[in-house]
Design an enzyme around this catalytic site. Structure first.
Site, PDB file in Angstrom:
ATOM      1  N   CYS A  34       1.067  -1.345  -0.254  1.00 41.50           N
ATOM      2  CA  CYS A  34      -0.036  -0.065  -0.300  1.00 41.50           C
ATOM      3  C   CYS A  34       1.178   0.897   0.064  1.00 41.50           C
ATOM      4  CB  CYS A  34      -0.743  -0.118   1.010  1.00 41.50           C
ATOM      5  SG  CYS A  34      -0.232   0.264   2.944  1.00 41.50           S
ATOM      6  N   CYS A 103      -2.849   6.703   8.353  1.00 40.98           N
ATOM      7  CA  CYS A 103      -1.695   6.838   8.706  1.00 40.98           C
ATOM      8  C   CYS A 103      -1.812   6.871  10.583  1.00 40.98           C
ATOM      9  CB  CYS A 103      -1.577   8.344   8.000  1.00 40.98           C
ATOM     10  SG  CYS A 103      -2.120   7.863   6.230  1.00 40.98           S
TER      11      CYS A 103
END
Length: 145
Positions: A34, A103
């Site tokens: 990713c 994140c």
């Protein structure tokens, strides 16, 4: 996507980039597929974070959350760092777009993985700390790039 001024500032002017030689603890999390890989190294002395540095391969939000996470832990006691959550990292940045909240999860996990590494290396038990989870089960760990 709308990013806060703080997210943009930490992306454009990241704090604490790099690696600590002889770190007390190092945590790396992420998934190469990713594109977000976060590594945080900590210098810990008498239960206090004396220094924190990061290396992040990823998007602007990943860099900003790494930068903010290292700022948040400086001078704090281990028991306070364990309580840092992805939400507290996102809040410190005045929020993240929903698509980028992962994140802040990586930042929390990298911090906790570094503390776990410290705990193993030093033999110091850290209350409330869980072993890191491996999100990248199909990654070849024997290969270095």
């Amino acid at each position: 996507m709308d990013y806060s001024e703080k997210v943009l500032d930490h992306f454009m002017n990241p704090r604490n980039m790099g690696e600590i030689d002889g770190a007390s603890g190092v945590g790396q999390v992420g998934n190469a597929k990713c594109g977000d890989i976060m590594r945080i190294s900590l210098e810990i002395d008498e239960g206090v974070i004396k220094d924190a540095k990061f290396r992040t391969l990823g998007c602007g939000a990943a860099i900003a959350t790494s930068s903010m996470a290292t700022e948040m832990v400086m001078g704090k006691r281990i028991e306070d760092v364990v309580k840092i959550t992805n939400s507290s990292v996102a809040e410190a940045l005045d929020g993240l777009p929903p698509a980028k909240m992962h994140c802040s999860v990586l930042a929390q996990e990298a911090l906790h993985a570094a503390l776990y590494d410290y705990s193993i290396k030093s033999g110091v038990a850290v209350e409330g700390l869980k072993p890191p989870t491996d999100h990248d089960h199909d990654h070849d760990h024997g290969e270095e790039h």
